[in-house]
Structures are given as C-alpha cells and as structure tokens.
Design a protein around this motif. Structure first.
Motif, mmCIF file in Angstrom:
data_model
loop_
_atom_site.group_PDB
_atom_site.id
_atom_site.type_symbol
_atom_site.label_atom_id
_atom_site.label_comp_id
_atom_site.label_asym_id
_atom_site.label_seq_id
_atom_site.Cartn_x
_atom_site.Cartn_y
_atom_site.Cartn_z
ATOM 1 N N GLU A 281 0.837 -1.210 0.000
ATOM 2 C CA GLU A 281 0.000 0.000 0.000
ATOM 3 C C GLU A 281 0.867 1.255 0.000
ATOM 4 O O GLU A 281 1.969 1.261 0.566
ATOM 5 N N GLN A 282 0.335 2.312 -0.636
ATOM 6 C CA GLN A 282 1.027 3.612 -0.604
ATOM 7 C C GLN A 282 -0.022 4.716 -0.785
ATOM 8 O O GLN A 282 -0.735 4.736 -1.795
ATOM 9 N N GLN A 283 -0.153 5.546 0.221
ATOM 10 C CA GLN A 283 -1.050 6.712 0.164
ATOM 11 C C GLN A 283 -2.457 6.322 -0.300
ATOM 12 O O GLN A 283 -3.045 6.937 -1.194
ATOM 13 N N GLY A 284 -2.959 5.198 0.298
ATOM 14 C CA GLY A 284 -4.346 4.826 0.028
ATOM 15 C C GLY A 284 -4.539 3.987 -1.221
ATOM 16 O O GLY A 284 -5.627 3.489 -1.489
ATOM 17 N N ASN A 285 -3.472 3.799 -2.000
ATOM 18 C CA ASN A 285 -3.577 2.923 -3.158
ATOM 19 C C ASN A 285 -2.869 1.613 -2.830
ATOM 20 O O ASN A 285 -2.094 1.546 -1.875
ATOM 21 N N VAL A 286 -3.122 0.566 -3.611
ATOM 22 C CA VAL A 286 -2.537 -0.744 -3.265
ATOM 23 C C VAL A 286 -2.244 -1.543 -4.531
ATOM 24 O O VAL A 286 -2.987 -1.460 -5.523
ATOM 25 N N VAL A 287 -1.152 -2.278 -4.503
ATOM 26 C CA VAL A 287 -0.871 -3.331 -5.476
ATOM 27 C C VAL A 287 -0.747 -4.618 -4.667
ATOM 28 O O VAL A 287 0.093 -4.705 -3.772
ATOM 29 N N THR A 288 -1.613 -5.589 -4.923
ATOM 30 C CA THR A 288 -1.632 -6.807 -4.100
ATOM 31 C C THR A 288 -0.835 -7.934 -4.758
ATOM 32 O O THR A 288 -0.595 -7.916 -5.974
ATOM 33 N N THR A 289 -0.510 -8.913 -3.929
ATOM 34 C CA THR A 289 0.115 -10.130 -4.458
ATOM 35 C C THR A 289 -0.798 -10.778 -5.491
ATOM 36 O O THR A 289 -0.340 -11.289 -6.523
ATOM 37 N N ASP A 290 -2.097 -10.694 -5.245
ATOM 38 C CA ASP A 290 -3.055 -11.248 -6.217
ATOM 39 C C ASP A 290 -3.004 -10.504 -7.550
ATOM 40 O O ASP A 290 -3.163 -11.110 -8.622
#
Ligand SMILES: Cc1ncc(COP(=O)(O)O)c(CNc2conc2O)c1O
Length: 373
Positions: free
Chosen positions: A334-343
C-alpha cells in the motif's frame, strides 16, 4: 540496524502472521491442532521468523517439505513437533529420528529399507492418496501391507493424512470423493488409527471452509501469510486475513526521453512524446521476471506502468512528472491509500498468489516488523 545495502527489500509483518494464525485458531480451537506450514522458507517469508510468530499466536506444530528444512528448524525449535510432508530417502531415516522429526511414509519398500538403517524409533505419518495423485498409498490393500510391514520395525505411527486437490474451488465431486475415501480408510483401519494417531486432511481452504470436517489437525499455509487460497474461499468464509508480505524499493534514476526514443533491451517500448522515465533496482535476477513488463508499481500513491524489458537487476517505469532520486516505490503493498496486491501480480502472470512471495528470491532482503511479542 539495516544489514544490507541495496534499495529493494521485502517487509514481513509478523503481526499479520499472528493475526492470521489467531483467525484459524478461533475457528479450529484446541485441542484440535494447527500446523504452521512453513515449507519453501515459509512461502518466501522466512521460515524461522514466521514459525516463531505462528507459535506465539497458538500454532501447535510445524510442517515443511524437506528433511533439510526440518533439520534447520529443529535447531531453532528443539521441542516443537515438525512434520516433513515430502518423501525422504530411506537411508536418511536416522537423521530424522535423531532430530525427533515426523516423516511421511507411503511405500512398503521404504519402510523395510529405512528400518535397516534405524537403531531408534522414528515417528511417521501415513500419507493416503485420495485423489491428488501426487504422494500416498492408493488402496486399502496397500495400506494393509504397509501397516503390517511396519509392525516389525522401529517405525511408530503418529499420524495419517491426505491432501485435498480442489478444496479452494467451486467443485464438489472430487472434494466429496476425497473426503469419503479418506473416511473409509479411517473407518476400515480404526484398529491401527488409535487415539495416539493424529488424523488430518485440511489445507487452508479445507480448514477455512469446513473446519468441522477436518478431524484432529489442519495444515495452515497460504492463509497464515494473509493470502486467500481463492476468491471463493475469501467470499464464502469472510475470514479476515492480513497480508504479511510487501515489496519496497526506491527510484535510483529519473530522466526525460524524447519522442521515438526506446527503453531497454530489444527496444520493445518507444516513447510517443517527451516522457519521464524512472529506474527501479529490481529484476529477474531477484525473481521479478520479464513477463512483468506491462505491470505497474506505485510511486507517490499512483500506479505507473513498467515499460521496456525487465533486466536482471532493474526495470523502468513511465512516470508523469519528475521525481527525486530515492523516491519510494511500492512494488507490492500500500502507498497513500492505493494498493498493489500479491493477487494483482499473480493475475498479471496468470498464476496463483502462492507463487509470488516464493519467486522473490533471497537476493531481496527480508525485513521483519513486530518481531518480539
Ligand atoms: C501436503 C500439504 N499440506 C498442506 C499444505 C498447505 O496448503 P495451503 O498453503 O493451501 O494451506 C500444502 C501446500 N502445498 C502446496 C501449495 O502450493 N503447492 C503446493 O504443493 C501441502 O502440500
């Protein structure tokens, strides 16, 4: 104190491991047992650190794939029961016995060969293949032959188990077939499978979906890391899990390129206009493979695409403005409310989330958070 120099690392949140294990223990309470499955270096998270956190959170025992992994963990955890899920070589049976490890067996000839090397008892779990077709005995006759052979050896039966092939899917035929077959063995061999013999069947999906049908113990892997075996398991069980793995880096170079300039090997990307290009110090030498060209990362809370071929040690991203060197980059997390997930990464690579933390190799340091509890 940081013990590495590079600008890329994986953050491992051990509080997430504890939280996830507690979710499982709540749904599958003592005296039922939960194995923390920490094979493959705890799915890339760090086996000793994860095992410690899982045990603090109530895990009862550990499961690994290899004798090497088990011996490594025995040095850190002298008293914890450790089950080796894979086949060891018969001549290595004394090593397992010496380290008080539990070994998976499913071949009569193995039993006879191993016994020739043993001069002390060896704890074993009988593996039954109910439909996974990977390891295990396949018939009652085989089971009877193996259990009969065992009688005159130093092997002590401590468990019997099977592994589910589709517990994470909306598929009932094989799942119910496997569960029925397993129960048939438990019933037919009840004289062998006494109170001292632990009966276990569930992986995360089986344990999370059907805890009431999972006998004496479950082998909790992917869920412990805060990843769901599938969207179905997440949506059906609604069990809250917290991801333990995130992947961090920093921009090491930023420049502006002109229209028609190209990026990286093979010029697979051409700038259409003046573009800001950042360089991130992670590449296929770390397990961040070339197929991740076209995926994205977070800079300043915004997703930016990976452009040009991923190199062995770096990849490039197309930015929309100039950022200073050392600007943080979130590759997974997560960064500043955004996210890149493992999925998200798994989906891009057309694989499953299990593979992602496993594929990030040991050149990427693991930084542990919330270590002592
Ligand atoms: C025998 C056995 N038990 C339990 C587990 C834990 O499963 P979970 O992580 O879904 O909870 C595994 C994981 N084995 C594998 C996971 O991915 N590929 C595998 O071979 C396993 O092989």
């Amino acid at each position: 104190m940081q013990s590495f120099y590079r600008d890329t690392w994986a953050d491992i949140d051990l509080d997430a491991i504890r939280f996830n294990m507690k979710q499982m223990k709540e749904r599958y309470p003592s005296p039922k047992k939960v194995y923390a499955v920490v094979k493959a270096n705890a799915y890339g998270h760090g086996d000793v650190e994860v095992a410690q956190a899982a045990l603090e959170a109530g895990a009862d025992q550990l499961a690994v794939a290899l004798l090497d992994e088990a011996v490594h963990l025995r040095k850190q955890f002298p008293e914890v029961p450790i089950l080796i899920l894979g086949r060891i070589r018969p001549e290595q049976a004394p090593v397992a016995a010496e380290h008080n490890l539990m070994v998976t067996i499913f071949q009569s000839e193995w039993v006879l060969k191993a016994d020739q090397y043993l001069n002390e008892p060896l704890q074993v779990h009988l593996k039954i293949d109910t439909g996974m077709n990977r390891q295990g005995i396949k018939s009652a006759d085989e089971a009877y032959a193996l259990l009969t052979t065992m009688k005159s050896t130093s092997l002590v039966l401590k468990g019997v188990y099977s592994h589910l092939a589709t517990a994470d899917e909306d598929e009932r035929l094989l799942l119910e077939t496997q569960m029925t077959r397993f129960q048939q063995y438990i019933t037919e061999f009840q004289d062998y499978f006494t109170e001292e013999v632990e009966v276990h069947l569930g992986n995360s999906a089986g344990a999370m979906r059907f805890p009431e049908s999972m006998y004496d113990a479950v082998r909790f892997g992917i869920g412990m890391y805060g990843l769901y075996p599938s969207d179905l398991v997440r949506d059906e069980t609604k069990i809250p899990l917290k991801p333990a793995f995130s992947l961090q880096s920093r921009l090491i170079h930023i420049k502006q390129i002109e229209p028609n300039e190209t990026i990286s090997y093979g010029t697979t990307y051409t700038a259409q206009e003046k573009e800001w290009i950042g360089t991130v110090p992670l590449g296929y030498g770390d397990g961040w493979i070339r197929k991740l060209q076209g995926f994205h990362v977070l800079v300043n809370g915004k997703k930016y695409p990976i452009v040009g071929r991923v190199c062995m040690d770096q990849f490039m991203v197309k930015l929309d403005q100039q950022f200073p060197v050392d600007t943080p980059v979130v590759i997974i997390g997560e960064q500043q409310g955004n996210v890149v997930t493992t999925d998200d990464v798994a989906r891009h690579l057309e694989t499953i989330n299990y593979e992602i933390p496993c594929m990030i190799n040991q050149r990427v340091p693991r930084v542990y958070h919330n270590v002592n509890k």
